[in-house]
Design a protein around this motif. Structure first.
Motif, short mmCIF file in Angstrom:
data_model
loop_
_atom_site.label_atom_id
_atom_site.label_comp_id
_atom_site.label_asym_id
_atom_site.label_seq_id
_atom_site.Cartn_x
_atom_site.Cartn_y
_atom_site.Cartn_z
N VAL A 1 0.84 -1.20 0.00
CA VAL A 1 0.00 0.00 0.00
C VAL A 1 0.88 1.25 0.00
O VAL A 1 0.61 2.22 -0.72
N ALA A 2 1.94 1.23 0.80
CA ALA A 2 2.85 2.38 0.85
C ALA A 2 3.50 2.63 -0.50
O ALA A 2 3.64 3.79 -0.92
N ALA A 3 3.90 1.57 -1.18
CA ALA A 3 4.51 1.73 -2.50
C ALA A 3 3.52 2.35 -3.49
O ALA A 3 3.90 3.16 -4.35
N THR A 4 2.25 1.98 -3.36
CA THR A 4 1.22 2.55 -4.23
C THR A 4 1.04 4.04 -3.97
O THR A 4 0.91 4.84 -4.91
N VAL A 5 1.05 4.42 -2.70
CA VAL A 5 0.95 5.84 -2.35
C VAL A 5 2.15 6.60 -2.92
O VAL A 5 2.00 7.67 -3.52
N ALA A 6 3.35 6.06 -2.72
CA ALA A 6 4.55 6.73 -3.22
C ALA A 6 4.52 6.84 -4.74
O ALA A 6 4.94 7.87 -5.30
N HIS A 7 4.02 5.80 -5.41
CA HIS A 7 3.94 5.84 -6.87
C HIS A 7 2.96 6.92 -7.33
O HIS A 7 3.24 7.65 -8.31
N ALA A 8 1.83 7.04 -6.67
CA ALA A 8 0.86 8.07 -7.03
C ALA A 8 1.47 9.46 -6.87
O ALA A 8 1.30 10.34 -7.73
N ILE A 9 2.20 9.67 -5.78
CA ILE A 9 2.82 10.97 -5.53
C ILE A 9 3.89 11.27 -6.57
O ILE A 9 4.08 12.43 -6.98
N ALA A 10 4.60 10.22 -7.02
CA ALA A 10 5.68 10.40 -8.00
C ALA A 10 5.17 10.52 -9.44
O ALA A 10 5.97 10.74 -10.35
N THR A 11 3.86 10.39 -9.65
CA THR A 11 3.31 10.51 -11.00
C THR A 11 3.70 11.87 -11.58
O THR A 11 3.53 12.90 -10.91
N PRO A 12 4.22 11.92 -12.80
CA PRO A 12 4.61 13.21 -13.40
C PRO A 12 3.46 14.21 -13.40
O PRO A 12 2.27 13.81 -13.43
N PRO A 13 3.77 15.49 -13.37
CA PRO A 13 2.74 16.52 -13.15
C PRO A 13 1.73 16.68 -14.28
O PRO A 13 0.72 17.37 -14.10
N ASP A 14 1.97 16.04 -15.43
CA ASP A 14 0.98 16.15 -16.50
C ASP A 14 -0.19 15.20 -16.30
O ASP A 14 -1.15 15.22 -17.08
N ALA A 15 -0.12 14.36 -15.25
CA ALA A 15 -1.20 13.40 -14.99
C ALA A 15 -1.72 13.58 -13.57
O ALA A 15 -0.99 13.96 -12.66
#
Length: 225
Positions: free
Chosen positions: A199-213
């Motif tokens: 779950v933590a990795a999913t949160v971190a991945h969402a936060i790291a999503t490039p700003p165009d998305a």
């Protein structure tokens, strides 16, 4: 580095989110004052604690008034309900679950909106599968999570400069889950549940999503593997 505030950081999923974000963020670790919270701050060098009861609105306001800018706010604090039917659930239980799981998140978000607008920040709500469906005995908890989903959706509509993500995980292998399974009278098998690190990795991945998305809603279900 960017700054992230994580509620419910003392243990479980919140602590794992803090560990996942530590390489890329300066951290504010929110939670009730405890040795667990202090130990995590020592482990994650450079992080700071924000020891506060989220349901104490005056103390909450005082604890965040000095935050002038904030890049990420992760709402992970929460409580389970008593697993009773509606007919057996007293009003005090409704108020407690809604206050912790919904009202506190709404108030903390409101208080930190100026700081989040300053950075065009990102708010992540760690919700639950109960925020999408209701099972018998879970109605107060589900009501709080449906409300949390509405809070996220409303914030996304009202604050277009922010990114707002809801994570809807299935059941997670935590101490809270062990208590729930014991109350259900079942044997505990951690392999049935999501790992907190996942779950933590999913949160971190969402936060790291490039700003165009804009990652809006993410659903996780355990595979049993």
């Amino acid at each position: 580095m960017s700054t992230a505030l994580i509620t419910g950081a003392s243990r479980g999923v919140g602590a794992q989110i803090a560990r996942a974000l530590a390489p890329t963020h300066d951290l504010l670790l929110g939670g009730r004052g405890s040795t667990e919270l202090d130990s995590l701050a020592i482990e994650l060098e450079g992080s700071s604690t924000l020891p506060v009861d989220l349901t104490d609105s005056d103390a909450l306001e005082a604890s965040v008034e000095a935050i002038g800018s904030l890049d990420v706010l992760v709402h992970c604090a929460g409580v389970a309900s008593s697993l009773e039917n509606i007919a057996d659930t007293p009003v005090e239980e409704w108020r407690h679950v809604l206050d912790v799981n919904l009202v506190a998140a709404a108030e903390l978000t409101r208080l930190l909106l100026p700081a989040l607008r300053e950075t065009a920040g990102h708010v992540v709500f760690v919700n639950s599968g109960a925020g999408m469906r209701v099972n018998p005995g879970w109605t107060p908890y589900a009501a709080s999570k449906f409300g949390l989903r509405a809070l996220a959706d409303g914030l996304r509509a009202e604050e277009p400069s922010l990114r707002v993500t809801s994570i809807f995980p299935g059941r997670i292998d935590t101490d809270m889950q062990r208590d729930i399974v014991a109350r259900e009278g079942d044997a505990y098998d951690p392999g049935r549940f999501l790992r907190p690190e996942t779950v933590a990795a999913t949160v971190a991945h969402a936060i790291a999503t490039p700003p165009d998305a804009h990652p809006t809603d993410v659903v996780l279900r355990p595979t049993g593997r």
